[in-house]
Scaffold this motif. Structure first.
Motif, PDB file in Angstrom:
ATOM      1  N   GLN A   1       0.879  -1.161   0.000  1.00 41.70           N
ATOM      2  CA  GLN A   1       0.000   0.000   0.000  1.00 41.70           C
ATOM      3  C   GLN A   1       0.915   1.208   0.000  1.00 41.70           C
ATOM      4  O   GLN A   1       1.516   1.535   1.004  1.00 41.70           O
TER       5      GLN A   1
ATOM      6  N   ARG B   1      -4.303  -1.313  12.031  1.00 47.24           N
ATOM      7  CA  ARG B   1      -3.990  -1.393  10.603  1.00 47.24           C
ATOM      8  C   ARG B   1      -2.991  -2.484  10.267  1.00 47.24           C
ATOM      9  O   ARG B   1      -2.759  -2.801   9.117  1.00 47.24           O
ATOM     10  N   TRP B   2      -2.326  -3.041  11.302  1.00 49.11           N
ATOM     11  CA  TRP B   2      -1.441  -4.181  11.043  1.00 49.11           C
ATOM     12  C   TRP B   2      -2.239  -5.299  10.377  1.00 49.11           C
ATOM     13  O   TRP B   2      -3.366  -5.583  10.773  1.00 49.11           O
ATOM     14  N   LYS B   3      -1.637  -5.924   9.361  1.00 49.93           N
ATOM     15  CA  LYS B   3      -2.283  -7.060   8.710  1.00 49.93           C
ATOM     16  C   LYS B   3      -1.866  -8.318   9.463  1.00 49.93           C
ATOM     17  O   LYS B   3      -0.694  -8.460   9.823  1.00 49.93           O
TER      18      LYS B   3
ATOM     19  N   HIS C   1     -10.808   2.284   6.038  1.00 49.69           N
ATOM     20  CA  HIS C   1      -9.854   3.112   6.782  1.00 49.69           C
ATOM     21  C   HIS C   1      -8.966   3.892   5.845  1.00 49.69           C
ATOM     22  O   HIS C   1      -8.485   3.344   4.897  1.00 49.69           O
TER      23      HIS C   1
ATOM     24  N   ASP D   1      -8.014  -4.845  11.658  1.00 51.37           N
ATOM     25  CA  ASP D   1      -8.933  -4.653  10.535  1.00 51.37           C
ATOM     26  C   ASP D   1      -8.971  -5.874   9.633  1.00 51.37           C
ATOM     27  O   ASP D   1     -10.020  -6.277   9.159  1.00 51.37           O
TER      28      ASP D   1
ATOM     29  N   ASP E   1      -1.241  -1.292  16.186  1.00 48.71           N
ATOM     30  CA  ASP E   1      -2.506  -0.648  15.881  1.00 48.71           C
ATOM     31  C   ASP E   1      -3.288  -1.481  14.861  1.00 48.71           C
ATOM     32  O   ASP E   1      -2.740  -2.361  14.202  1.00 48.71           O
TER      33      ASP E   1
END
Lengths: 294, 400
Positions: B191, B301-303, B400, B346, B299
């Motif tokens: 990303q 947003r970590w995959k 997000h 997420d 946080d």
């Protein structure tokens, strides 16, 4: 149908390059169908070399477009050097009034603009951004593009023969693949490898050659290796062996100058460990499994 | 038969479209196959198949389609029969109908078949179609009449022989797990965003600003584009995972070598994550960190990629104090921890090394697969998992 065969150029291989029948077929199909030829294969199987020899074999000049991770498709067509023009305007140099002075053709643009038919090599297309291949599709299809700044159209006078290599680092877009003729360079089998070595090291002692190849293919069969040795490493290794004047029976007991074959530290360590633990090396081709029985 | 070739390739999952098929027709019109099955094999593969991962499927189909023919060739009749029967047209799509028109409007296919038949008579008395030496433009022993060298000892083998060898089995993505191929699959973990210090020259803005500045050069910088993906890997080790040591370690190697990730962390567990996660595969108590801490520090947003077979005793997953390790007592059940992980992040996916058709047979696996999107630990599975981690959110989810 044979009379049709003379209508297009044919590639058959050259003195310095050993091509497999499948490869010759693919090259000729690509020329006859006017489609780019996409060549994939392990590093060191001679993808870039192939283009050079296709050009040589056909007697055509070659233009190379080496792709990097930052390469933009536009740069292959032309670059409008705005900064130079700005600079010239600022300091009153050059012919600022003529925008064409600041339009510089890239490899694709040059090949289109020239009168002679060229072989165009787009090397390592997978290095660039994922979208890159799609960005050059239209130009490769239509063999023309327009310089937006001037409205000039650049049309290929002679359709170049386009070869594209990929190291498989990125998947290529489907639309791009659909237009290409595809060839995958298999890793050479021992027979073909002998011919390849003969080009680089002619008149090599046959006993030495056999021992060398046995060790080499055995190494490649070791699944634990992170990076398998490739053709170029084999050729380097032979050079080192020859220069050190080593004899075939010395190779039988160990693998000298391992560093020229294995470039990864962990691989070297793993193999040393294997030797220290009394691991054995193959004695004949049958030790490598049925694939190598001949 | 000829059409079977096309349809069977598609059935086997080889992405052959109209465009490729037309290209093959055009090539045959130009006589590129040289009325020789071996050359036809090479030609059709170069034009129809665009990735070595499909070579094996191609070989299988080629064998199947062209092997049934022994002795006399019946293909022409076969194709004509097929064409005569209107029943066959009902199931055709418009695309296929168009192709059919194109084919029948042309004598090409017939010509090709005839020529193959001729060759069959001329050559061997035996069963198979061969493109043997002599007719080949490639000379014997590496010497071409024009003095050009051709390599490969395989040139005298028939196409069937080549197809039979199935040398490309190793390239099948569903079967093998090469580190490099995994890295390829992982490449999509991207990303790109511009964050951090402004270090890169922004040419467009520089020119704009310079113009506004009446030609006095004004440099504008912007942050470099870079990957913003952070990946958390949770791995099941020991016990039923032992047989999968090879594929799992290859995945781990590929991830460690993946330089593109902004951040990467790996933790280990046995069977199911509970209140503690191991920082090493040895799962030593002194190296363990509380799972709660990991969740707090990272946080959302970590995959998250969880690797495990998800197969355990139901109590290990569902019950309090379910941890199989007697030294550890956990009040919170494994399933609760899994819920916490899933709720906190997420995006999370599960990679399972067990064959996909076995997932439903194991109680705990089917429970876990309802919680996390589950993918097979293969190159294709990893690619799908990465897509699930990166791809666009489906409707109803927050963006997000």
């Amino acid at each position: 149908m044979n009379d049709l065969n003379d209508e297009f150029l044919r590639f058959t291989g050259t003195e310095g390059y050993i091509a497999s029948p499948a490869l010759v077929e693919a090259v000729n199909a690509s020329i006859a169908l006017e489609r780019p030829l996409l060549i994939k294969g392990e590093p060191g199987t001679g993808k870039t070399l192939l283009a050079r020899h296709v050009a040589e074999g056909l007697g055509l000049p070659m233009e190379q477009w080496h792709i990097k991770s930052t390469t933009k498709a536009q740069a292959g067509l032309y670059v409008y050097d705005t900064v130079q023009r700005l600079n010239d305007a600022r300091f009153g140099e050059g012919d600022v009034a003529d925008i064409r002075t600041y339009i510089k053709h890239g490899p694709l643009g040059r090949v289109f603009a020239t009168e002679n038919r060229h072989v165009l090599l787009i090397d390592e297309v997978d290095k660039a951004d994922l979208e890159f291949p799609n960005d050059i599709l239209r130009e490769l299809d239509e063999m023309r593009f327009t310089v937006t700044e001037t409205g000039d159209e650049v049309v290929a006078q002679q359709r170049p023969i386009v070869l594209i290599t990929s190291n498989n680092e990125k998947e290529l877009p489907d639309a791009f693949l659909r237009r290409c003729v595809f060839h995958f360079i298999e890793f050479p089998d021992p027979q073909l490898m002998k011919q390849i070595i003969d080009v680089h090291h002619p008149h090599l002692d046959t006993e030495l050659l056999d021992q060398v190849l046995l060790r080499f293919y055995w190494l490649r069969e070791q699944r634990e290796l992170r990076k398998k040795p490739s053709t170029s490493e084999l050729i380097d290794w032979i050079s080192v062996l020859l220069r050190s004047g080593i004899s075939p029976d010395q190779i039988e007991q160990q693998i000298p100058f391992l560093g020229s074959l294995l470039k990864n530290e962990q691989d070297t360590e793993a193999l040393q460990l294997y030797g220290e633990r009394g691991g054995s090396y193959p004695e004949s081709w049958s030790d490598l499994g049925p694939r190598y029985n001949n | 038969m000829f059409l079977d070739f096309f349809y069977e390739l598609r059935e086997e999952g080889v992405p052959v479209g109209m465009q490729e098929w037309m290209m093959l027709m055009a090539a045959m019109k130009k006589g590129l196959h040289g009325s020789n099955l071996r050359r036809f094999y090479n030609l059709s593969r170069a034009l129809l198949v665009k990735s070595e991962t499909y070579f094996d499927a191609f070989d299988r189909v080629f064998l199947h389609v062209f092997e049934g023919v022994e002795g006399e060739l019946q293909i022409e009749d076969e194709v004509l029969e097929w064409l005569k029967d209107p029943k066959n047209f009902q199931e055709l799509t418009d695309e296929q109908k168009q192709m059919l028109e194109w084919l029948t409007g042309d004598e090409l296919m017939q010509q090709f078949l005839e020529r193959l038949a001729e060759q069959n008579e001329r050559h061997d008395g035996g069963g198979k179609w061969v493109g043997t030496g002599g007719r080949s433009p490639f000379g014997h022993g590496g010497e071409h009449p024009t003095g050009i060298r051709v390599g490969g000892q395989s040139r005298n083998r028939s196409a069937m022989k080549v197809a039979e060898e199935r040398r490309f089995r190793d390239y099948r993505t569903d079967a093998s797990l090469d580190i490099r191929q995994i890295q390829m699959a992982l490449r999509r973990l991207r990303q790109l965003t511009r964050v951090g210090p402004a270090t890169e020259l922004d040419l467009e803005s520089t020119i704009d600003e310079t113009c506004k500045n009446a030609g006095e050069i004004e440099l504008v910088f912007e942050p470099e584009k870079r990957n913003d993906v952070r990946l958390l890997l949770l791995m099941d080790v020991g016990g039923t995972m032992d047989p999968y040591y090879e594929p799992v370690s290859r995945l781990l190697t590929a991830l460690h070598e993946e330089r593109g990730l902004r951040e990467f962390k790996a933790y280990y567990f046995h069977n199911c994550p509970y209140e503690l996660l191991g920082t090493t595969a040895a799962l030593l108590r002194r190296d363990a960190v509380p799972t709660g801490d990991v969740l707090r520090k990272l946080d959302p947003r970590w995959k998250v990629m969880i690797v495990g077979d998800a197969a355990m005793h139901p109590a290990e997953l569902m019950e309090e104090f379910g941890n199989i390790d007697p030294r550890r007592t956990a009040e919170t059940s494994g399933i609760d921890w899994l819920h916490r992980i899933n709720d906190h992040f997420d995006r999370a996916v599960w990679l399972n090394p067990d064959p996909q058709d076995s997932w439903n047979q194991t109680h705990t696996t089917s429970i876990i697969s309802k919680l996390f999107p589950m993918f097979h630990l293969s190159v294709d599975g990893i690619a799908d998992a990465v897509r699930a981690l990166i791809g666009a959110k489906t409707l109803g989810e927050t963006v997000h």
